[in-house]
Design a protein around this motif. Sequence first.
Motif, PDB file in Angstrom:
ATOM      1  N   GLU A   1      -0.237   4.331  -2.617  1.00 11.28           N
ATOM      2  CA  GLU A   1       0.154   3.142  -3.390  1.00 11.28           C
ATOM      3  C   GLU A   1       0.980   3.537  -4.614  1.00 11.28           C
ATOM      4  O   GLU A   1       1.965   2.863  -4.940  1.00 11.28           O
TER       5      GLU A   1
ATOM      6  N   GLU B   1       1.795  -3.755  -4.566  1.00  7.57           N
ATOM      7  CA  GLU B   1       1.303  -2.364  -4.471  1.00  7.57           C
ATOM      8  C   GLU B   1       0.515  -1.990  -5.732  1.00  7.57           C
ATOM      9  O   GLU B   1      -0.456  -1.251  -5.668  1.00  7.57           O
TER      10      GLU B   1
ATOM     11  N   HIS C   1      -2.931  -3.235  -5.310  1.00  7.31           N
ATOM     12  CA  HIS C   1      -3.675  -2.371  -4.382  1.00  7.31           C
ATOM     13  C   HIS C   1      -4.127  -1.096  -5.102  1.00  7.31           C
ATOM     14  O   HIS C   1      -5.270  -0.665  -4.946  1.00  7.31           O
TER      15      HIS C   1
ATOM     16  N   GLU D   1      -0.005  -5.523   3.843  1.00  8.49           N
ATOM     17  CA  GLU D   1       0.922  -4.466   4.294  1.00  8.49           C
ATOM     18  C   GLU D   1       1.614  -4.858   5.598  1.00  8.49           C
ATOM     19  O   GLU D   1       2.792  -4.557   5.791  1.00  8.49           O
TER      20      GLU D   1
HETATM   21 FE   LIG Z   1      -0.073  -1.447  -0.785  1.00  6.89          FE
END
Ligand SMILES: [Fe+2]
Length: 141
Positions: free
Chosen positions: A17, A50, A53, A125
């Motif tokens: 990530e 991202e 995440h 994703e």
């Molecule tokens: Fe991701």
Amino acid sequence: MDKKMLIKRLNEDLAGELGAIIQYLTYAAKATGPYRPQLSQFFLTEVADEQLHAQYLANKVVALGGEPATEPRPVPAAKTNREMLEAVLAAERKATADYTQRAKEAEALGDKGLAVQLEDMVRDESGHSEETERILRDWPL
Ligand SMILES: [Fe+2]
Ligand SMILES: [Fe+2]
């Protein structure tokens, strides 16, 4: 798979990530030509996902008693818009496969909260992959 191994794998995901954030930031700067405005915007929009995440994974690693990774996965070299899109597609497909696997491992360890979150990340994703696939589908060059 025990807790220690799960922490190790989550840290590999976290490195991915962190790498994805750098990849998208860099590619947004590097996009050229008549599609630069859209491509650059597309890449920058992914950074926010991202980052969420990465934030989740860092928190989870600490919650499990580990130390979060700080070294990003290396960003693949890409010269042209097409090479950047192809590199992004490969990275998003890998993330989808990794989180699919990780969700199963979390489930097997009895961590339902983590499994559900990882499944959400599979959805994110795979959405990124599909969007990138469609951009590449009729790419002119
Ligand atoms: Fe991701
Ligand atoms: Fe992604």
